[in-house]
Design an enzyme around this catalytic site. Structure first.
Site, PDB file in Angstrom:
ATOM      1  N   CYS A   1       0.839  -1.197   0.000  1.00  0.00           N
ATOM      2  CA  CYS A   1       0.000   0.000   0.000  1.00  0.00           C
ATOM      3  C   CYS A   1       0.875   1.249   0.000  1.00  0.00           C
ATOM      4  O   CYS A   1       1.713   1.425   0.899  1.00  0.00           O
ATOM      5  CB  CYS A   1      -0.904  -0.003   1.224  1.00  0.00           C
ATOM      6  SG  CYS A   1      -1.849   1.519   1.446  1.00  0.00           S
TER       7      CYS A   1
ATOM      8  N   CYS B   1       0.141   3.384   3.461  1.00  0.00           N
ATOM      9  CA  CYS B   1       0.633   3.020   4.787  1.00  0.00           C
ATOM     10  C   CYS B   1       1.742   1.972   4.762  1.00  0.00           C
ATOM     11  O   CYS B   1       2.351   1.697   5.796  1.00  0.00           O
ATOM     12  CB  CYS B   1      -0.525   2.516   5.658  1.00  0.00           C
ATOM     13  SG  CYS B   1      -1.101   0.848   5.219  1.00  0.00           S
TER      14      CYS B   1
ATOM     15  N   CYS C   1      -6.157  -2.258   0.724  1.00  0.00           N
ATOM     16  CA  CYS C   1      -5.123  -2.441   1.741  1.00  0.00           C
ATOM     17  C   CYS C   1      -5.700  -3.196   2.933  1.00  0.00           C
ATOM     18  O   CYS C   1      -6.835  -2.948   3.352  1.00  0.00           O
ATOM     19  CB  CYS C   1      -4.583  -1.084   2.190  1.00  0.00           C
ATOM     20  SG  CYS C   1      -3.341  -1.213   3.497  1.00  0.00           S
TER      21      CYS C   1
ATOM     22  N   CYS D   1      -5.294  -0.272   6.093  1.00  0.00           N
ATOM     23  CA  CYS D   1      -5.840   1.088   6.151  1.00  0.00           C
ATOM     24  C   CYS D   1      -7.008   1.204   5.178  1.00  0.00           C
ATOM     25  O   CYS D   1      -7.469   0.220   4.595  1.00  0.00           O
ATOM     26  CB  CYS D   1      -4.762   2.135   5.852  1.00  0.00           C
ATOM     27  SG  CYS D   1      -4.285   2.270   4.106  1.00  0.00           S
TER      28      CYS D   1
ATOM     29  N   ASP E   1      22.001   0.747 -16.558  1.00  0.00           N
ATOM     30  CA  ASP E   1      21.896  -0.440 -15.709  1.00  0.00           C
ATOM     31  C   ASP E   1      20.959  -1.459 -16.365  1.00  0.00           C
ATOM     32  O   ASP E   1      19.777  -1.183 -16.591  1.00  0.00           O
ATOM     33  CB  ASP E   1      21.343  -0.023 -14.346  1.00  0.00           C
ATOM     34  CG  ASP E   1      21.248  -1.170 -13.367  1.00  0.00           C
ATOM     35  OD1 ASP E   1      21.583  -2.308 -13.748  1.00  0.00           O
ATOM     36  OD2 ASP E   1      20.825  -0.936 -12.225  1.00  0.00           O
TER      37      ASP E   1
END
EC number: 6.3.5.13
Length: 416
Positions: free
Chosen positions: A198, A201, A218, A221, A340
């Protein structure tokens, strides 16, 4: 254009001259150098050129060039559209696009993810389309949670802008949630490896349903998938009125392009273009800056597919010719690609088992190591031509990242 201050008019004129010289010299379409010179002479040129226009900004990790083209095509009934059709998606390219169409009342601008806050502030765009966020060129781009946070702050500070956002992507949903006005589109999320937590949170996200009919929330939350206004379901899009709009005439292949078309329909509806008027215009788009183009070379039909990151490779695999069709893979690591190449290890190449596969490009050894680990049989070649000539006459799918794609496109035919 005559309403611009004299300094701005001079900046535009010199920028166009530089762009023309760049094209004559074979250095590209000139969008970047033209815009760079214009902004050097007048740092406020983008804001001045955007004034009194209705603008759309289109941003995502993948699919923004294609979706920009689809939206532009669908908006043609409204009149001339200013757009950065060749993918120059930073302010320099935006300046060139707007300067090239001084009388266009509408503009559709592809925008690099990290430039959304700056460009939104300078243009006051009427609509912002946000489609997906996933890892991409981590050596030169910000971490995607940081990008989503920047989107949140920018949209909160732009209450007049309407957002069209893919609610199947939790990071996009979080990034768009501060906007005052949002149209939510359930456009699907095929690559989920960057959104298991999430963004509100940090707790785990619970997912339900299939890729095309999913829900998420989530566990710790309140953060959850909003109710969509538009829903992509198979080969149809369900509009806000509940009608099913068929996408069967869309020429661009694969599920990713059905997602792009769904976003495009939701965007143009904000300008009064209904789906029944937009769909035939979407169907006119068959290739975007060389993507999905098929070029003929010595009896071989090369289909060119651009993939720059793990999510993009997943979508490229979705449109491959059926096995055991041959595939050539080309990887570079120049500035526009990102230096990269460790992201190759995030791609599941096992899907290529049983096909003839060739590995080429500047980082062909890196690619070969990854293919070997995936137990894919392959041949390393120094040049793409060796792969092309090794294939019997017929079709060859070519998947390449950015500069490798441009090199191949230039060699075998540039079709817009």
């Amino acid at each position: 254009m005559s309403d611009l201050p004299l300094r701005s008019q001079l900046a535009v004129a010199l920028g166009k001259t530089a762009a023309r010289m760049s094209r004559l010299a074979g250095k590209g379409d000139g969008s970047v150098i033209g815009g760079r010179i214009g902004l050097r002479l007048d740092p406020e040129l983008l804001t001045r050129l955007a004034k009194d226009r209705k603008l759309v900004l289109v941003s995502a990790t993948n699919g923004k060039t294609t979706t920009t083209r689809l939206i532009t095509s669908a908006m043609t009934p409204l009149g001339e559209i200013a757009t950065n059709a060749f993918g120059a998606n930073m302010p320099t390219g935006h300046v060139s696009a707007l300067a090239s169409a001084p009388d266009a009342r509408y503009g559709v601008l592809e925008c690099d993810e990290k430039y959304v806050p700056m460009v939104l502030k300078e243009t006051g765009a009427n609509v912002v389309a946000l489609m997906n966020l996933s890892r991409d060129q981590m050596d030169r781009a910000a971490e995607i949670w940081l990008l989503a946070g920047k989107w949140r702050r920018a949209l909160e500070a732009s209450p007049e802008s309407h957002v069209v956002a893919n609610c199947d992507d939790p990071l996009v949903t979080w990034g768009a949630a501060t906007a005052r006005s949002v149209t939510w589109v359930a456009a699907g999320q095929h690559w989920r490896e960057d959104s298991w937590c999430c963004p509100e949170c940090g707790g785990p996200l619970d997912r339900q349903g299939t890729e095309e009919d999913s829900d998420w929330r989530c566990r710790q939350c309140h953060f959850a998938r909003p109710k969509p206004d538009w829903v992509l379901r198979g080969d149809h899009v369900l509009g806000p009125d509940g009608r099913a709009v068929p996408l069967s005439d869309v020429q661009l292949p694969g599920r990713a392009n059905r997602s792009n078309a769904a976003i495009a329909l939701a965007v143009v509806a904000q300008f009064g273009v209904p789906p029944e008027q937009a769909l035939p215009l979407l169907a006119q788009v068959r290739s975007v800056a060389g993507r999905y183009t098929t070029v003929e070379h010595q009896g071989r039909a090369l289909r060119l597919l651009l993939s720059k990151n793990p999510a993009g490779w997943l979508e490229a695999f979705d449109v491959l010719a059926p096995a055991p069709g041959p595939v050539a893979l080309s990887i570079n690591a120049q500035g526009p690609d990102g230096r990269d190449t460790s992201w190759l290890w995030d791609v599941d190449y096992r899907i290529l088992r049983g096909r003839p596969v060739w590995a080429t490009g500047e980082r062909r050894v890196d690619l070969a190591a990854r293919l070997e680990a995936a137990d894919v049989q392959f041949t390393v070649v120094d040049d793409i031509e060796q792969a092309v000539l090794a294939v019997p006459p017929g079709q060859l799918d070519v998947i390449a990242n950015y500069t490798a794609f441009q090199d191949i496109r230039t060699r075998y035919g540039r079709v817009v």
